[in-house]
Design an enzyme around this catalytic site. Structure first.
Site, short mmCIF file in Angstrom:
data_model
loop_
_atom_site.label_atom_id
_atom_site.label_comp_id
_atom_site.label_asym_id
_atom_site.label_seq_id
_atom_site.Cartn_x
_atom_site.Cartn_y
_atom_site.Cartn_z
N SER A 123 33.84 38.70 45.95
CA SER A 123 32.36 38.58 46.07
C SER A 123 31.95 37.67 47.22
O SER A 123 32.74 36.58 47.37
CB SER A 123 31.74 37.92 44.66
N TYR A 143 30.49 32.36 37.38
CA TYR A 143 30.84 33.68 37.91
C TYR A 143 31.34 33.35 39.56
O TYR A 143 32.42 33.84 39.94
CB TYR A 143 29.62 34.55 38.39
#
Length: 264
Positions: A144, A157
């Protein structure tokens, strides 16, 4: 290179929806042999039926929670006994929960690391031996942009995706002489069900929806690079430019971007 994937054995985790399902459709259109893993077996069964009817290709499905390491070992061992080897592994399974660091429960922290990091490593470990023997293969890890630029309310995250990038970069060097390609995929926000869990208040989606990537677009970029020596796929390009600026001028970048980062 039309039909470069024809006859190749491709495993995709988290394949029941989003970019996982879209990658499966694109691979099936090139007559690849698909092995699809996800927790939701009913969704996998629907996808299998669709792909076999539309593309007349081989599709194996298994219910798998990658955070269950015993299940990972069992399912991969069973599938490898059936197909013999894997050409491409796409580690796509993952999830996030956007909370301030002090608000994230221990269970949430552990669950994110178990799926996003440990599960990814476990799946990779299961296919590497045969890839090394055959001197061929491709590991694609869906990371990501959050693994490059940490923002408020994504501390856990972001930490998992930083770990994925660290693992991916190290692995690439380890297997560089074995004919194995290792690619990190770093997308920005994608319009999928990911945010039903990650952004339960809907604030982040509301603020960034005009920038959201479509899953078909991301899947196409990934599938087009399968079995090529690609280090990273960064989407969108302007967001990746931000990560480069952040690396060079972190304090200035964080000060300038403070209001934007606090939109979750």
């Amino acid at each position: 290179m039309q039909n470069r994937l024809q006859g190749k054995n491709i495993i995709i985790t988290g394949a029941s929806g989003g970019i996982g399902a879209e990658m499966a459709r694109l691979c099936a259109s090139q007559q690849a042999n698909l092995i699809l893993f996800a927790r939701s077996l009913d969704k996998l069964e629907q996808l299998k039926k669709e792909l076999e009817m539309k593309f007349n290709t081989s599709v194996i499905i298994r219910s798998l929670d990658v955070s269950n390491l015993e299940a990972v070992q069992y399912v991969f061992t069973e599938v490898l006994a059936e197909i013999g080897y894997v050409d491409v592994l796409v580690n796509n399974a993952g999830f996030g929960i956007f909370r301030h660091a002090h608000e994230a429960s221990f269970d949430e922290i552990k669950a994110m690391f178990d799926v996003n990091v440990v599960g990814l490593m476990a799946c990779t470990s299961m296919v590497l031996p045969t890839m090394k023997e055959r001197k061929s293969g491709h590991i694609i890890n869906i990371a990501s942009q959050a693994g490059k630029i940490a923002t408020p309310k994504s501390s856990i995250y972001s930490a998992t995706k930083h770990a994925v990038l660290g693992y991916t970069n190290s692995l690439r060097m380890e297997v560089s002489d074995d004919g194995i390609f290792v690619t990190a995929v770093n997308p920005g926000p994608i319009a999928t069900n990911f945010f039903k869990i990650a952004d339960q208040e809907g604030t982040y989606v509301f603020n960034v929806q005009r920038f959201m990537l479509q899953p078909e677009y991301v899947a196409n970029k990934v599938v087009n690079r399968m079995l090529t020596k690609t280090r990273e796929i960064n989407l969108p390009r302007w967001m990746n430019a931000g990560s480069i600026i952040h690396t060079l001028f972190p304090r200035t970048f964080e000060w300038v971007g403070k209001s934007a980062f606090n939109k979750k």
